[in-house]
Write a protein that holds these residues in place. Sequence first.
Motif, PDB file in Angstrom:
ATOM      1  N   PHE A 187      95.991   9.615 -43.547  1.00 57.74           N
ATOM      2  CA  PHE A 187      95.951  11.075 -43.547  1.00 57.74           C
ATOM      3  C   PHE A 187      97.007  11.685 -44.463  1.00 57.74           C
ATOM      4  N   CYS A 188      97.367  10.957 -45.504  1.00 57.06           N
ATOM      5  CA  CYS A 188      98.421  11.423 -46.423  1.00 57.06           C
ATOM      6  C   CYS A 188      98.032  12.711 -47.146  1.00 57.06           C
ATOM      7  N   SER A 189      96.733  12.948 -47.307  1.00 54.79           N
ATOM      8  CA  SER A 189      96.277  14.144 -48.028  1.00 54.79           C
ATOM      9  C   SER A 189      96.696  15.425 -47.316  1.00 54.79           C
ATOM     10  N   TYR A 190      96.992  15.347 -46.021  1.00 59.63           N
ATOM     11  CA  TYR A 190      97.384  16.549 -45.280  1.00 59.63           C
ATOM     12  C   TYR A 190      98.837  16.940 -45.526  1.00 59.63           C
ATOM     13  N   ALA A 191      99.617  16.068 -46.149  1.00 49.94           N
ATOM     14  CA  ALA A 191     101.035  16.346 -46.367  1.00 49.94           C
ATOM     15  C   ALA A 191     101.253  17.566 -47.245  1.00 49.94           C
ATOM     16  N   ASP A 192     100.283  17.886 -48.090  1.00 54.44           N
ATOM     17  CA  ASP A 192     100.418  19.029 -49.001  1.00 54.44           C
ATOM     18  C   ASP A 192      99.801  20.302 -48.434  1.00 54.44           C
ATOM     19  N   ASN A 193      99.389  20.256 -47.159  1.00 54.82           N
ATOM     20  CA  ASN A 193      98.708  21.403 -46.551  1.00 54.82           C
ATOM     21  C   ASN A 193      99.514  22.028 -45.418  1.00 54.82           C
TER      22      ASN A 193
END
Length: 677
Positions: free
Chosen positions: A513-519
């Motif tokens: 779920f690394c893509s959520y780090a920028d959200n």
Amino acid sequence: MNKYSAFTQEQVEELFSNFLIDSWSYSKVTTFARNEKEFEKTEIYHEHSKRSASSIAGNAYHTALELFFKNLRTGLKTSIVDMEEIAFAYIEEVPANSWKLLSTTPTIEKCKIKATKAVTNLIRNFFEEQSLYTSDIEEILGVELRCDEWLIINGVDIPLPCHANIDLVVKLKDGKVVIIDHKSKSKYTNDDELVFVCGKQAITYIKCYESQTGKHIDEVWFVENKESKNQDNSPQLKKFKIVLTDDTRRLYESILYEPLKRMIEAVSDPDYVYMINDNDNFIDKAELYNFWAKTMIAEVDDFDIPENKRDLITRRQRKIRDASLASINPKTITSFREKAATFITYDLSDKNMTNSEKIEHVLRSFGLSVRVAHEISGYSSNTYLLEISAGVKIANVMKYGLDMANALNVSSVRIGKELMVYEDKSYLFIETPKKRTETLFWDPKHLNGEKMPIGIDNFGRTIYWDLNNHSTPHMLICGATGSGKSVSIISTIEYAKLSGIKDITIFDPKYEFCSYADNGIHVYNEIEEIEEQMQLLVKEMQRRAKSREACSKKLIIFDEFADAVSASRSGAALKIKVGNQIIMQKSLEENLKILLQKGRSLGFRIVAATQRASVNVITGDAKVNFPVQICFRVPKEIDSKVVIDEAGAETLSGMGDGLMKSPEYMNVVRFQGFYKK
């Protein structure tokens, strides 16, 4: 070297697009030579026949031998009990729709009993006479080897790779390298037949193994194990050797090449007409003619065709159907198919009956009078609501679940432990998997305040996890790879964001779920970070408790929490020095438990997910702290019972097909999870 072995991946895909199959094998060649129509049914249309108890016993025997020789290779001893246990487990895991019911074994239970007795005899024969194998072995070179090789047969480059599963390869004390093939038999094969029939199988295995390893094979042994005791008390295991010389190699290649060449030519022609051999005693003629009639009127979607072959099969199917319907009335074909199906005496899967009628018929054949009152279609499963006649015990209905699955041609069915109320009336419900024809996409319209949509049940109702219900503060999710666990977590995160929850933390040791780090969401991957943040969350909880202020929701997603807990510090590693004092910190597991127990009234909401459905991971204490429990597909019945206290999750279809247990619902609810692109 076969010229096709030098092809790039793109060239191989282009090559495969010209053939109806992607590989050849000894079994495919022999099936084609024996009965072309059976080859078409199993290898092109992937309509596999059901297996008899004897056939399944033979497969279970192979599984036991695999364990024995793998252990022997590493110097371990295998007891007869170990071999029996793995064989029995294999039999238990055979899907219901794989069993072939016969007059001597008209139920799944009787099939299992026969298979269990047969494999027990086979294993005991082997154990008593194992020296036939082991006395000459110096080294085991391979067990259950899978080979996929581009071969040259009879001097010709074959344009498809050869697939082979080789049971055993050994080096003997005299230096010879030998391939050994295990065979379970009801009676021994005639020696004259073995010379030529097994010669083709031997040369196929030899060519594959030598191509893959570069080692030279000197002999091939076929060891037959006869299940029933020989009346003359002679040995049960019989070894037949094929000694390889240059001349015998050329002979067997020539014998193999003729049917192989004809098969390759056939599968390169989408319009090839496959002939039925009525003299073939190895197949069920009624099944084969039923398949023939099906190809005359069915669409390509009615078959389980691989995606890369759909265009070829679609063109073929269109021509077959157009030609047949131009010369034969469709009613005649349908009538013929029904006639063929009547000869498949103990198999209802191809009968011209509705699924409801099949369920009623199976149960009535066991003396149980029921009526299917409602049939409800869901995304991944269908639900059948049964009215039970007076005097019929529900436990007796549950006993025949596998027989119903066999009749419906599905791997298993799920029967509810408790009655379901529908339209103010109680029913026993049965759920069966189905081929999914549409995807349930994530949609904002399903959100209702801070009630998180989990999925849709078979009755079209949205299933929720209510964050404002104090009896459902935390949720446990379990499921094997590909079951839909991660997709469900993503759906929950997206609905939480949409509902206005701004404080979201994700513990992500598998980096999914690394893509959520920028959200605007906090994502932690390393175990040291996870431990530190969990300590800070406990401190925040304690601060909230002291301040007594109204608390906003804080959502914590903890993926693969079991792996993280096992990898975290424990014991002496938790000791730290503060000034002159040694302080014992709380472990990650202890901090999680504190947060679960005390954080529910302070706005903390936790979703914990794991692939491991073990009592060591999901303990009684853990389940008490997670009132909402979701189980996607798991490998075994015991795994399902660990998570939701009942069987059923082992029967799910995967890809979001799940079961949910929650104080908000009377029964365990089956649902289809949302898919977020």
